[in-house]
Design a protein around this motif. Structure first.
Motif, short mmCIF file in Angstrom:
data_model
loop_
_atom_site.label_atom_id
_atom_site.label_comp_id
_atom_site.label_asym_id
_atom_site.label_seq_id
_atom_site.Cartn_x
_atom_site.Cartn_y
_atom_site.Cartn_z
N LYS A 25 0.84 -1.21 0.00
CA LYS A 25 0.00 0.00 0.00
C LYS A 25 0.87 1.25 0.00
CE LYS A 25 -3.63 2.41 2.48
NZ LYS A 25 -4.54 2.42 3.63
N GLN A 35 -5.97 1.98 -6.04
CA GLN A 35 -6.04 0.53 -6.25
C GLN A 35 -6.48 0.22 -7.68
OE1 GLN A 35 -8.54 -1.01 -3.10
NE2 GLN A 35 -6.82 -1.12 -1.68
N THR A 48 -10.05 -5.50 -7.06
CA THR A 48 -10.07 -5.91 -5.66
C THR A 48 -8.91 -6.82 -5.29
OG1 THR A 48 -11.60 -7.71 -6.21
CG2 THR A 48 -12.57 -5.64 -5.41
N SER A 51 -6.58 -4.88 -3.29
CA SER A 51 -7.09 -4.76 -1.92
C SER A 51 -6.79 -6.02 -1.12
CB SER A 51 -8.60 -4.49 -1.94
OG SER A 51 -9.11 -4.51 -0.63
N GLN A 52 -6.97 -7.18 -1.73
CA GLN A 52 -6.70 -8.44 -1.04
C GLN A 52 -5.23 -8.54 -0.62
OE1 GLN A 52 -8.05 -11.33 -3.87
NE2 GLN A 52 -10.20 -11.09 -3.30
N GLU A 54 -3.20 -5.90 -0.11
CA GLU A 54 -2.95 -4.87 0.90
C GLU A 54 -3.50 -5.22 2.27
OE1 GLU A 54 -4.16 -1.04 -0.59
OE2 GLU A 54 -2.61 -1.06 -2.15
N THR A 55 -4.51 -6.06 2.32
CA THR A 55 -5.06 -6.47 3.61
C THR A 55 -4.47 -7.80 4.10
OG1 THR A 55 -6.94 -7.53 2.53
CG2 THR A 55 -7.24 -5.25 3.30
#
Length: 134
Positions: A25, A35, A48, A51-52, A54-55
């Motif tokens: 990130k 993103q 997404t 996002s997956q 980054e989390t």
């Protein structure tokens, strides 16, 4: 036969993945990407997936390291060294035990930025090597 001894379900692995996600990130934001724009740059659909990563629910695919590094504007080897400490800490420790600045993270200011920003992974959350009998 498993080629990666890291168990996704272990708390240590999950924490390392979250730390890698924070780094990704940070690199994305530093490169000026959202993103969605990073997803377009790397040719990943859906957005997404970024996002997956980054989390910490996923990881940068090994065959995509050069593409991601290019999107971040950094050298692929440098990017690999930064994220390898989180994705494969045992191998990382063995490879770089003789190179303290790489092993500690000091070679990568991006990792050390967390001293001032708790949202970023720091070298204190980096690789620790366990020895037999401890």
């Amino acid at each position: 036969m498993s080629t990666n001894p890291q168990k996704l379900s272990s708390p240590e692995t999950q924490e390392l993945r979250r730390e890698a996600g924070k780094l990704v990130k940070h690199l994305r934001e530093q490169a000026g990407h959202s993103q969605r724009s990073l997803s377009a740059e790397i040719g990943s659909l859906p957005y997404t997936f970024v996002s997956q990563i980054e989390t910490g629910r996923s990881r940068v695919p090994p065959d995509q390291i050069p593409v991601w590094a290019d999107a971040f504007g950094i050298d692929a080897r440098r990017f690999l060294l930064m994220i390898m400490r989180f994705y494969d800490p045992e191998t990382f420790a063995v490879l770089f035990e003789e190179e303290p600045s790489i092993l500690s993270g000091e070679a990568f200011p991006e990792l050390l930025a967390s001293r001032d920003n708790p949202e970023l992974p720091g070298h204190s959350s980096g690789v620790t090597r366990q020895s037999d009998g401890e």
